[in-house]
Scaffold this active site. Structure first.
Site, PDB file in Angstrom:
ATOM      1  N   GLY A  41       0.753  -1.254   0.000  1.00  0.00           N
ATOM      2  CA  GLY A  41       0.000   0.000   0.000  1.00  0.00           C
ATOM      3  C   GLY A  41       0.776   1.292   0.000  1.00  0.00           C
ATOM      4  O   GLY A  41       0.171   2.363  -0.041  1.00  0.00           O
ATOM      5  N   ARG A  52       2.704  -1.862  -6.096  1.00  0.00           N
ATOM      6  CA  ARG A  52       2.845  -0.623  -6.865  1.00  0.00           C
ATOM      7  C   ARG A  52       4.225   0.012  -6.685  1.00  0.00           C
ATOM      8  O   ARG A  52       4.857   0.439  -7.648  1.00  0.00           O
ATOM      9  CB  ARG A  52       1.768   0.359  -6.393  1.00  0.00           C
ATOM     10  CG  ARG A  52       1.604   1.585  -7.273  1.00  0.00           C
ATOM     11  CD  ARG A  52       0.687   2.612  -6.591  1.00  0.00           C
ATOM     12  NE  ARG A  52      -0.536   2.069  -6.079  1.00  0.00           N
ATOM     13  CZ  ARG A  52      -1.692   2.031  -6.764  1.00  0.00           C
ATOM     14  NH1 ARG A  52      -1.764   2.534  -7.967  1.00  0.00           N
ATOM     15  NH2 ARG A  52      -2.775   1.512  -6.209  1.00  0.00           N
ATOM     16  N   GLU A  81       4.078  -6.416   1.696  1.00  0.00           N
ATOM     17  CA  GLU A  81       3.732  -6.859   0.344  1.00  0.00           C
ATOM     18  C   GLU A  81       3.627  -5.689  -0.622  1.00  0.00           C
ATOM     19  O   GLU A  81       2.536  -5.391  -1.127  1.00  0.00           O
ATOM     20  CB  GLU A  81       2.388  -7.582   0.367  1.00  0.00           C
ATOM     21  CG  GLU A  81       2.389  -8.867   1.137  1.00  0.00           C
ATOM     22  CD  GLU A  81       0.989  -9.408   1.358  1.00  0.00           C
ATOM     23  OE1 GLU A  81       0.871 -10.618   1.575  1.00  0.00           O
ATOM     24  OE2 GLU A  81       0.015  -8.620   1.331  1.00  0.00           O
ATOM     25  N   CYS A 120     -14.773   1.724 -28.242  1.00  0.00           N
ATOM     26  CA  CYS A 120     -16.082   2.251 -28.603  1.00  0.00           C
ATOM     27  C   CYS A 120     -16.859   2.526 -27.321  1.00  0.00           C
ATOM     28  O   CYS A 120     -17.807   1.815 -26.986  1.00  0.00           O
ATOM     29  CB  CYS A 120     -16.781   1.215 -29.468  1.00  0.00           C
ATOM     30  SG  CYS A 120     -18.099   1.934 -30.398  1.00  0.00           S
ATOM     31  N   TYR A 142     -10.978   4.799 -12.039  1.00  0.00           N
ATOM     32  CA  TYR A 142     -10.736   5.552 -10.786  1.00  0.00           C
ATOM     33  C   TYR A 142     -10.426   7.031 -10.995  1.00  0.00           C
ATOM     34  O   TYR A 142     -10.019   7.714 -10.052  1.00  0.00           O
ATOM     35  CB  TYR A 142      -9.521   4.977 -10.025  1.00  0.00           C
ATOM     36  CG  TYR A 142      -9.353   3.490  -9.967  1.00  0.00           C
ATOM     37  CD1 TYR A 142     -10.280   2.674  -9.334  1.00  0.00           C
ATOM     38  CD2 TYR A 142      -8.217   2.886 -10.511  1.00  0.00           C
ATOM     39  CE1 TYR A 142     -10.075   1.305  -9.254  1.00  0.00           C
ATOM     40  CE2 TYR A 142      -8.007   1.519 -10.432  1.00  0.00           C
ATOM     41  CZ  TYR A 142      -8.949   0.726  -9.802  1.00  0.00           C
ATOM     42  OH  TYR A 142      -8.742  -0.627  -9.721  1.00  0.00           O
TER      43      TYR A 142
HETATM   44  N1  LLP Z   1      -1.345  -7.125  -0.421  1.00  0.00           N
HETATM   45  C1  LLP Z   1      -2.676  -7.252  -0.567  1.00  0.00           C
HETATM   46  C2  LLP Z   1      -3.386  -8.226   0.236  1.00  0.00           C
HETATM   47  C3  LLP Z   1      -3.358  -6.443  -1.480  1.00  0.00           C
HETATM   48  O1  LLP Z   1      -4.677  -6.564  -1.605  1.00  0.00           O
HETATM   49  C4  LLP Z   1      -2.644  -5.506  -2.266  1.00  0.00           C
HETATM   50  C5  LLP Z   1      -3.315  -4.681  -3.254  1.00  0.00           C
HETATM   51  C6  LLP Z   1      -1.239  -5.430  -2.088  1.00  0.00           C
HETATM   52  C7  LLP Z   1      -0.628  -6.248  -1.154  1.00  0.00           C
HETATM   53  C8  LLP Z   1      -0.376  -4.494  -2.887  1.00  0.00           C
HETATM   54  O2  LLP Z   1      -0.703  -3.156  -2.653  1.00  0.00           O
HETATM   55  P1  LLP Z   1       0.207  -2.010  -3.342  1.00  0.00           P
HETATM   56  O3  LLP Z   1       1.548  -2.027  -2.666  1.00  0.00           O
HETATM   57  O4  LLP Z   1       0.313  -2.321  -4.784  1.00  0.00           O
HETATM   58  O5  LLP Z   1      -0.567  -0.769  -3.108  1.00  0.00           O
HETATM   59  N2  LLP Z   1      -6.219  -1.860  -8.996  1.00  0.00           N
HETATM   60  C9  LLP Z   1      -5.920  -0.801  -8.045  1.00  0.00           C
HETATM   61  C10 LLP Z   1      -5.064  -1.296  -6.928  1.00  0.00           C
HETATM   62  C11 LLP Z   1      -5.704  -2.423  -6.158  1.00  0.00           C
HETATM   63  C12 LLP Z   1      -4.800  -2.942  -5.074  1.00  0.00           C
HETATM   64  C13 LLP Z   1      -5.365  -4.177  -4.484  1.00  0.00           C
HETATM   65  N3  LLP Z   1      -4.567  -4.784  -3.478  1.00  0.00           N
HETATM   66  C14 LLP Z   1      -5.228   0.346  -8.791  1.00  0.00           C
HETATM   67  O6  LLP Z   1      -5.071   0.259  -9.993  1.00  0.00           O
HETATM   68  O7  LLP Z   1      -4.889   1.351  -8.169  1.00  0.00           O
END
Ligand code: LLP
Length: 431
Positions: A248, A293, A290, A361, A334
């Protein structure tokens, strides 16, 4: 320029990770996703180093591969000594096929079927991140049939709303993920797991959200989880050896987005954890994180060619490109902000606002609105920055549009990690 790996060359072209973007577009065609491999590797090393330095022994990062899943990324993660989080049998299978050591893989998801569970065990998955009681029973049963003891973490919801930075009592209890600490369901799930013969409860997991810039909610989550570890130890004698704090951490997409100091956040979390362990006489659990991004987002850039220009005097200027919501659905979904640059004309003055429209489209198929660009012409190259995360992994074939290739900009030059989908690929499942 908001990124260190960008510059402009004598031809007025955007240079990304040492490569002329116009030459890349000419060599591989557009739309094209290019990735700076060294940046990905350096992010992995930075997370690993900070977690080793500031967190309890055994702490390490897992790459959340939902951000970008392809064979090559799992090879890179193996080479960098990262664990991975997979969230479907598709991601799990890709990792296995890439030769990723599956004992370092964590299988997430709130809706695992019996088939998913069996397939994960066929591939020797290291850990399940078990979401609920039904899943726990199914894992235990399948492990029993195989005569193994399956390791798992339990997914808990600590009730933190990262967007208000407040602990809201009801906040996130209604999430589809995990068992809430506040309702007592987390404790029930733990006792249920401890009572199972064929599973080994290794600890707890939480994930509070994505694209979070403020360290406070991460610290709040760490404190809550550690206090809960202490409470369960006190009440039931089980001291969780592992706590996974999820992903996150935010990534800047446009000038003005704050940059985040990952190591400083990890250090702050480490200090809090050390304090709580001391106060409660707890042996410090290994901490997992984890990041998805923040490992791959700004290592990616998408190159598009302008196909048509449409000006509606007094209203809007459209530049329509040869990709769109099929390769990047994030604005449509989003209203996500992106930085867009005129990659083949970087020295031309941008004096107008343009809407960058996709080729689908569907009128909502836009990549961005109100982008300051020079007078656009058919054939101009546009670069959308920070597309390494949640672009390719969320791509679709809507309108039977092919997915773009992924070209890695590696130490020994560019190479294709994922080839472009052909028209025949689009028919490959049609009987
Ligand atoms: N761990 C779990 C359990 C998660 O659900 C997620 C992301 C992560 C780790 C990784 O989070 P990050 O470090 O990437 O923020 N499609 C959305 C993002 C959805 C994220 C879902 N879970 C977007 O395009 O912004």
């Amino acid at each position: 320029m908001i990124y260190k790996n960008l510059s402009i060359n004598d031809a007025g072209h955007l240079v990304f990770a040492g490569h002329d973007t116009a030459s890349l577009a000419a060599a591989y065609g557009t739309p094209l996703l290019v990735m700076d491999e060294e940046l990905i590797r350096s992010r992995c090393r930075a997370y690993k180093a900070a977690m080793e330095q500031y967190l309890p022994a055994g702490s390490h990062p897992l790459y959340a591969s939902k951000a970008l899943s392809m064979k090559r990324i799992y090879e890179i993660m193996r080479e960098e000594g990262m664990g991975v989080d997979v969230v479907s049998v598709g991601e799990l299978y890709t990792a296995a096929k890439a030769g990723f050591p599956m004992e370092n893989a964590y299988f997430h998801g709130n809706s695992k079927t019996d088939r998913d569970i069996a397939l994960a065990m066929d591939h020797g998955i290291g850990y399940f991140v078990c979401d609920n009681a039904d899943e726990l029973d199914a894992i235990n049963a399948e492990a029993g049939r195989r005569g193994i003891r399956q390791k798992l973490l339990l997914r808990l919801t600590p009730g933190i709303d990262p967007h208000t930075h407040e602990k809201i009592n009801t906040g996130r209890i209604d999430s589809k993920f995990g068992a809430a600490i506040e309702t007592g369901q987390a404790e029930e799930l733990i006792l249920r797991a401890l009572g199972k013969e064929n599973v080994e409860l290794c600890g707890y997991h939480c994930h509070i959200g994505s694209q979070i810039f403020d360290p406070t909610p991460f610290c709040d989550a760490a404190v809550l989880m550690l206090k809960f570890v202490a409470e369960i130890k006190e009440k039931h004698g089980f001291c969780a050896p592992v706590v996974n704090l999820g992903g996150g951490m935010g990534v800047p997409y446009v000038a003005g987005d704050s940059a985040i100091d990952y190591a400083a956040n990890i250090k702050a979390i480490g200090e809090l954890i050390a304090g709580i362990c001391k106060d409660f006489g707890l042996e410090a659990p290994a901490i997992l994180m984890e990041p998805g991004r923040s490992i791959v987002a700004d290592a990616g850039m998408t190159l598009y060619t302008a196909a048509s220009i449409k000006k509606i005097p007094g209203f809007k200027n459209y530049v329509a490109i040869d990709g769109g919501m099929t390769d990047n659905p994030r604005y449509t979904l989003y209203q996500s902000s992106y930085t867009i640059l005129p990659a083949s004309r970087m020295n031309d003055y941008g004096e107008q606002l343009w809407t960058v429209a996709g080729c689908c489209c569907e009128s909502g198929d836009l990549i961005q609105e109100d982008v300051c660009l020079p007078e656009m012409r058919r054939g101009d190259l546009l670069a959308v920055l920070t597309t390494g995360a949640y672009n390719y992994s969320m791509a679709s074939n809507y309108n039977r549009v092919s997915r773009p290739p992924i070209v890695m900009l590696g130490e020994n030059g560019p190479y294709i990690a994922v080839r472009r989908e052909t028209l025949d690929d689009l028919l490959s499942c049609d009987l």
